[in-house]
Design a protein around this motif. Structure first.
Motif, PDB file in Angstrom:
ATOM      1  N   TRP A  95      -8.610   0.032   3.457  1.00 12.25           N
ATOM      2  CA  TRP A  95      -8.015  -1.296   3.293  1.00 12.25           C
ATOM      3  C   TRP A  95      -9.067  -2.334   2.913  1.00 12.25           C
ATOM      4  O   TRP A  95      -8.815  -3.197   2.058  1.00 12.25           O
ATOM      5  CB  TRP A  95      -7.277  -1.737   4.548  1.00 12.25           C
ATOM      6  CG  TRP A  95      -6.853  -3.176   4.454  1.00 12.25           C
ATOM      7  CD1 TRP A  95      -7.294  -4.225   5.186  1.00 12.25           C
ATOM      8  CD2 TRP A  95      -5.929  -3.730   3.497  1.00 12.25           C
ATOM      9  NE1 TRP A  95      -6.716  -5.403   4.769  1.00 12.25           N
ATOM     10  CE2 TRP A  95      -5.874  -5.124   3.729  1.00 12.25           C
ATOM     11  CE3 TRP A  95      -5.162  -3.190   2.466  1.00 12.25           C
ATOM     12  CZ2 TRP A  95      -5.068  -5.978   2.973  1.00 12.25           C
ATOM     13  CZ3 TRP A  95      -4.358  -4.038   1.706  1.00 12.25           C
ATOM     14  CH2 TRP A  95      -4.318  -5.411   1.970  1.00 12.25           C
ATOM     15  N   THR A 103       5.396   5.116   2.418  1.00  9.57           N
ATOM     16  CA  THR A 103       4.892   6.491   2.520  1.00  9.57           C
ATOM     17  C   THR A 103       5.978   7.416   1.993  1.00  9.57           C
ATOM     18  O   THR A 103       6.857   7.853   2.736  1.00  9.57           O
ATOM     19  CB  THR A 103       4.536   6.848   3.977  1.00  9.57           C
ATOM     20  OG1 THR A 103       3.694   5.839   4.532  1.00  9.57           O
ATOM     21  CG2 THR A 103       3.820   8.187   4.053  1.00  9.57           C
ATOM     22  N   VAL A 123       0.856  -1.191   0.000  1.00  5.64           N
ATOM     23  CA  VAL A 123       0.000   0.000   0.000  1.00  5.64           C
ATOM     24  C   VAL A 123       0.889   1.237   0.000  1.00  5.64           C
ATOM     25  O   VAL A 123       1.742   1.401   0.874  1.00  5.64           O
ATOM     26  CB  VAL A 123      -0.951   0.026   1.213  1.00  5.64           C
ATOM     27  CG1 VAL A 123      -1.763   1.324   1.220  1.00  5.64           C
ATOM     28  CG2 VAL A 123      -1.880  -1.175   1.197  1.00  5.64           C
ATOM     29  N   VAL A 153      -3.391  -1.423  10.753  1.00  4.69           N
ATOM     30  CA  VAL A 153      -4.131  -2.356   9.904  1.00  4.69           C
ATOM     31  C   VAL A 153      -3.181  -3.400   9.324  1.00  4.69           C
ATOM     32  O   VAL A 153      -3.482  -4.592   9.285  1.00  4.69           O
ATOM     33  CB  VAL A 153      -4.859  -1.600   8.767  1.00  4.69           C
ATOM     34  CG1 VAL A 153      -5.655  -2.566   7.908  1.00  4.69           C
ATOM     35  CG2 VAL A 153      -5.776  -0.520   9.346  1.00  4.69           C
ATOM     36  N   ILE A 184       3.838  -1.159   3.765  1.00  2.28           N
ATOM     37  CA  ILE A 184       3.425   0.213   3.471  1.00  2.28           C
ATOM     38  C   ILE A 184       4.628   1.038   3.044  1.00  2.28           C
ATOM     39  O   ILE A 184       5.695   0.963   3.668  1.00  2.28           O
ATOM     40  CB  ILE A 184       2.787   0.878   4.700  1.00  2.28           C
ATOM     41  CG1 ILE A 184       1.642   0.039   5.259  1.00  2.28           C
ATOM     42  CG2 ILE A 184       2.309   2.295   4.371  1.00  2.28           C
ATOM     43  CD1 ILE A 184       1.190   0.490   6.634  1.00  2.28           C
ATOM     44  N   THR A 209      -9.298   4.920   7.255  1.00  2.58           N
ATOM     45  CA  THR A 209      -8.180   3.991   7.074  1.00  2.58           C
ATOM     46  C   THR A 209      -8.651   2.555   6.972  1.00  2.58           C
ATOM     47  O   THR A 209      -8.229   1.805   6.082  1.00  2.58           O
ATOM     48  CB  THR A 209      -7.175   4.143   8.225  1.00  2.58           C
ATOM     49  OG1 THR A 209      -6.705   5.507   8.255  1.00  2.58           O
ATOM     50  CG2 THR A 209      -5.990   3.217   8.048  1.00  2.58           C
ATOM     51  N   THR A 210      -9.528   2.157   7.873  1.00  7.88           N
ATOM     52  CA  THR A 210     -10.030   0.785   7.864  1.00  7.88           C
ATOM     53  C   THR A 210     -10.836   0.498   6.597  1.00  7.88           C
ATOM     54  O   THR A 210     -10.666  -0.549   5.964  1.00  7.88           O
ATOM     55  CB  THR A 210     -10.900   0.529   9.106  1.00  7.88           C
ATOM     56  OG1 THR A 210     -10.121   0.785  10.281  1.00  7.88           O
ATOM     57  CG2 THR A 210     -11.383  -0.905   9.137  1.00  7.88           C
ATOM     58  N   MET A 234      -2.418   3.378   9.163  1.00  6.94           N
ATOM     59  CA  MET A 234      -2.378   2.242   8.240  1.00  6.94           C
ATOM     60  C   MET A 234      -1.497   1.121   8.777  1.00  6.94           C
ATOM     61  O   MET A 234      -1.744  -0.067   8.511  1.00  6.94           O
ATOM     62  CB  MET A 234      -1.883   2.705   6.870  1.00  6.94           C
ATOM     63  CG  MET A 234      -2.098   1.697   5.754  1.00  6.94           C
ATOM     64  SD  MET A 234      -3.845   1.343   5.420  1.00  6.94           S
ATOM     65  CE  MET A 234      -4.350   2.839   4.556  1.00  6.94           C
ATOM     66  N   THR A 255      -3.316   5.065  -1.864  1.00  8.84           N
ATOM     67  CA  THR A 255      -4.292   5.953  -1.233  1.00  8.84           C
ATOM     68  C   THR A 255      -3.574   7.266  -0.951  1.00  8.84           C
ATOM     69  O   THR A 255      -2.337   7.315  -0.887  1.00  8.84           O
ATOM     70  CB  THR A 255      -4.863   5.359   0.055  1.00  8.84           C
ATOM     71  OG1 THR A 255      -5.907   6.217   0.559  1.00  8.84           O
ATOM     72  CG2 THR A 255      -3.805   5.209   1.146  1.00  8.84           C
ATOM     73  N   CYS A 280       1.039   5.233   0.403  1.00  9.36           N
ATOM     74  CA  CYS A 280       0.269   6.308   1.040  1.00  9.36           C
ATOM     75  C   CYS A 280       0.892   7.653   0.692  1.00  9.36           C
ATOM     76  O   CYS A 280       2.078   7.880   0.975  1.00  9.36           O
ATOM     77  CB  CYS A 280       0.250   6.113   2.556  1.00  9.36           C
ATOM     78  SG  CYS A 280      -0.532   4.575   3.102  1.00  9.36           S
TER      79      CYS A 280
END
Length: 374
Positions: A277, A84, A53, A74, A82, A273-274, A71, A138, A55
């Protein structure tokens, strides 16, 4: 597209795994030293491929502040990695070359952010076992604009996007290579990226309409009722435009009375956020509608290879064999029904590839990762 203060969100996620943390890293790309945070959950072992993911923060924000959206919490239970990244500074603060523009002015227009993110995916894929079918993006505000640029111009790698409080930039050239699932979050009282009069790009309704039409989704959405229990002054409407090509969908969380903000529980009725995902995790590139387990008799070796990939096919059944680069481009395709099939990889560039085997006379299909070393 101003910076959003998400320290209030960070305070809600202070309890994190003692084994996992956002690690600051750099890479050289396009003559610039680019910064990013990497988060690997404690449960990651490398034995199985995991999603990725990406971000993307807003204008004037930074990677450290935006990592506070939670995140990582999660990822600790869902087992994904992740990234970022941080945008390059401009006259108005850090900014993505996202296509967002005003009066012809586009921040960091010469910065190759698209190439940077593509290279960043390559880099993390070389170090971790990343499921190349499940790479997502995202972002907030200008980060949301950048999400749309990824969907438009890097759809062969990005499986789905979830933009928050942004849209498609005025200068964006959108030529998606495939239907890209989209989940758009926006407050109707947003005074930075207005819901109905976006001076930097498309308005929300036009953005949704574009992707509904592009993905060939149903134009009449389903409306899902959302809870209204928190005393936040907001109500949320969830619109679902389904039945798109390649199982794509366009969804929209319309926050009535919401501003330019990231909302979360228990202060609000829903947690961005939840939900993000939950949405992203439903989609993958090269989605299959048949059994993904290859027939036990078919063997693919050696891996890695610098000369030939051997496909041992004792059943003598007809196979279509496709080789894809790591960015999803088709490199080679052959069909054969021999007992032993060879795929020549001697002229390929060193790197990760995907080999897809399709049984013509049987109901199976398999995609696996291979390494070419030349």
């Amino acid at each position: 597209m101003k910076k959003i203060n998400i320290l209030f969100v960070i305070s809600c996620f202070m309890i994190t795994s003692v084994f996992s943390q956002h690690v600051s890293k750099t890479m050289l790309y396009g003559g610039l030293t680019r910064q990013y945070l990497e988060y690997v959950p404690a449960m990651y072992t490398g034995s199985t491929a995991v999603p990725l993911v990406i971000c993307l923060h807003g204008l004037g924000d930074d990677m450290t502040n935006f990592s506070g959206i939670g995140m990582g919490n999660v990822a600790d239970t869902a087992n994904f990695i992740i990234l970022t990244p941080q945008a390059i500074s401009s006259i108005l603060g850090t900014a993505w070359n996202s296509g967002a523009s005003m009066s012809g002015m586009q921040l960091n227009e010469t910065v190759d952010d698209l190439g940077f993110i593509n290279a960043l995916i390559d880099s993390v894929s070389a170090h971790y076992n990343i499921d190349q079918r499940r790479i997502y993006a995202t972002g907030f505000s200008m980060g949301a604009f950048m999400c749309y640029r990824l969907a438009c111009q890097l759809g062969n790698r990005i499986a789905a996007i979830a933009p928050v409080s942004g849209a498609m930039g005025t200068s964006l050239i959108c030529q998606p290579s495939r239907p890209v699932p989209v989940c758009h979050f926006h407050g109707t009282a947003d005074q930075t990226i207005s819901y109905t009069a976006n001076q930097y790009g498309t308005i929300v309704d036009s953005t949704l309409k574009y992707w509904v039409n592009t993905n060939h989704c149903s134009t009449l959405p389903q409306l899902e009722s959302m809870p209204d229990m928190a005393a936040d002054g907001f109500t949320v409407e969830h619109y679902i435009y389904g039945n798109g090509n390649s199982e794509s969908v366009v969804e929209h969380y319309k926050v009535i009375g919401g501003g330019h903000q990231w909302i979360y529980t228990p202060v609000n009725d829903i947690d961005y956020t939840t939900i993000i995902w939950e949405f992203l995790s439903r989609f993958s590139l090269l989605q299959l509608n048949v059994d993904q387990n290859i027939a036990p008799s078919v063997q693919v070796f050696p891996n890695p290879s610098s000369t030939f990939i051997n496909i041992e096919n004792p059943s003598n059944s007809k196979l279509i064999i496709k080789l894809y680069s790591i960015n999803g481009s088709l490199v080679k395709e052959i069909s054969a029904s021999d007992l032993n099939i060879q795929l020549d990889v001697r002229n390929l560039v060193t790197g990760l590839y995907f080999i897809e085997l399709i049984g013509i006379n049987s109901n199976y299909r398999n995609i696996s990762k291979i390494q070419v070393q030349n």
